[in-house]
Design an enzyme around this catalytic site. Structure first.
Site, short mmCIF file in Angstrom:
data_model
loop_
_atom_site.label_atom_id
_atom_site.label_comp_id
_atom_site.label_asym_id
_atom_site.label_seq_id
_atom_site.Cartn_x
_atom_site.Cartn_y
_atom_site.Cartn_z
N LYS A 40 -39.20 58.43 -2.94
CA LYS A 40 -38.57 59.37 -2.84
C LYS A 40 -38.80 60.44 -3.57
O LYS A 40 -39.46 60.33 -4.41
CB LYS A 40 -36.87 58.92 -3.37
CG LYS A 40 -35.90 59.93 -3.46
CD LYS A 40 -35.36 60.18 -2.05
CE LYS A 40 -34.47 61.66 -1.93
NZ LYS A 40 -34.47 62.08 -0.56
N CYS A 125 -38.93 69.77 3.15
CA CYS A 125 -37.58 69.24 2.95
C CYS A 125 -36.69 70.40 3.53
O CYS A 125 -36.48 71.55 3.01
CB CYS A 125 -37.21 68.96 1.75
SG CYS A 125 -35.54 68.18 1.65
N GLY A 239 -39.69 58.56 13.95
CA GLY A 239 -39.20 57.86 15.08
C GLY A 239 -39.81 56.37 15.25
O GLY A 239 -39.60 55.83 16.42
#
Ligand SMILES: Cc1cc2nc3c(=O)[nH]c(=O)nc-3n(C[C@H](O)[C@H](O)[C@H](O)COP(=O)(O)O)c2cc1C
Length: 298
Positions: A40, A125, A239
């Protein structure tokens, strides 16, 4: 084994940042199939992230606005790196700064820490008010962050690119010239969703990052452009939910891939994807795909 920018991966399929925590729930996934993982995203200091709701399901995907919640770099070094040092797959740390100096400082603190196999520099981000996307938006600031990190560490240095730019090839080349060892392409796309009952955005942050199969063809095209623009390896992201999806990214010139949202649907998605990839594609050199040089220069 697949080598990507100084990191030896067990397979070409990795866990994407923010979708695998700090790897402590790895028993849910087939560890042998996991090429490696990216932690993370962390900042220098602890952050609470954004208020809830933080996640919205969308057609073939999801919007998230977590806001880079995390314990800060010292807690990661103290609590997680010693565990990572005992694992058989590499862990890269996703680093985020509010300034160029902060990226450099994070790199210096993580340099030489056992268990940290490399850095993935997040200049992409969409869910923070300071830093984040701003640094990934133009070649100059992307290069400034990469240079600052390169000066302060000898760790493998990957830079994670944003899709929210008009010419991703120029940003990719700037990062390569500034010393990146590999590029991760791409982070989430900015999106939003309204609740018809309240008339308010469904996410408290209002906007979020769109991920999952909904973005795959867009991400694939961007990863393809990046692979053509640079000589360093490219890690495709966006994806990927099946082995066939991963193979498309490898065919587009990526050396490896990362899987994010699919893990939320099936915790062992990475294991299944890695097992399903046909071997002749593994480790294919992106340069072999790049003979007709960057799309941007045509
Ligand atoms: C809940 C969530 C949290 C994420 N956190 C981060 C993060 O901290 N740092 C980062 O670089 N990318 C982060 N991402 C982006 C993913 O690593 C990945 O680039 C993106 O989700 C596209 O891949 P996917 O479609 O396979 O999920 C996050 C994505 C999700 C869904």
């Amino acid at each position: 084994m697949v080598e990507v920018g100084g990191v030896e991966l067990q397979s070409p399929v990795m866990a994407a940042s923010g979708t695998f925590g700090y790897g402590t729930d790895v028993p849910l996934c087939d560890r042998k199939a996991l090429g490696g993982m990216v932690s993370k995203g962390i900042f220098l200091n602890a952050r609470p992230g954004t208020p809830p709701p933080r996640i919205v399901e969308t057609p073939s995907g999801m919007l998230n606005a977590i806001g880079l919640q995390g314990p800060g770099v010292e807690a990661v070094i103290r609590d997680y790196a010693p565990l990572w040092a005992t694992w058989d797959f590499p862990v890269l740390v996703n680093i985020n700064g509010e300034s160029v100096d902060e990226y450099g400082e994070l790199a210096a603190r993580l340099d030489g820490v056992p268990g940290v196999a490399g850095l993935e520099v997040n200049i992409s981000c969409p869910n923070v008010r300071e830093g984040g996307l701003f640094f990934g938006n133009n070649p100059e600031s992307a290069a400034a962050v990469t240079t600052a990190v390169r000066r302060r560490t000898s760790l493998p240095l990957w830079v994670k690119l944003t899709p929210a730019v008009s010419d991703i090839s120029a940003i990719a080349r700037a990062c390569e010239e500034a010393g990146a060892d590999a590029l991760s392409a791409v982070n989430t796309f900015v999106g939003m969703s309204f609740d018809l009952g309240s008339g308010q955005p469904r996410l408290a942050f209002r906007t979020g990052g769109l991920s999952g199969p909904a973005i795959r063809p867009l991400a694939l095209y961007l990863a393809y452009q990046v692979a053509r623009a640079v000589s360093i390896p490219v890690v495709g992201i966006g994806g990927i939910a099946r082995a066939e999806d991963a193979m498309e990214f490898l065919l587009a010139g990526c050396r490896a891939v990362q899987v994010g949202t699919a893990t939320f649907v099936d915790p062992n998605a990475i294991g299944k994807i890695a097992a399903g990839i046909s071997l002749p594609l593994v480790g294919k050199d992106p340069l072999a795909q790049s003979s007709d040089r960057p799309l941007a220069s045509r």
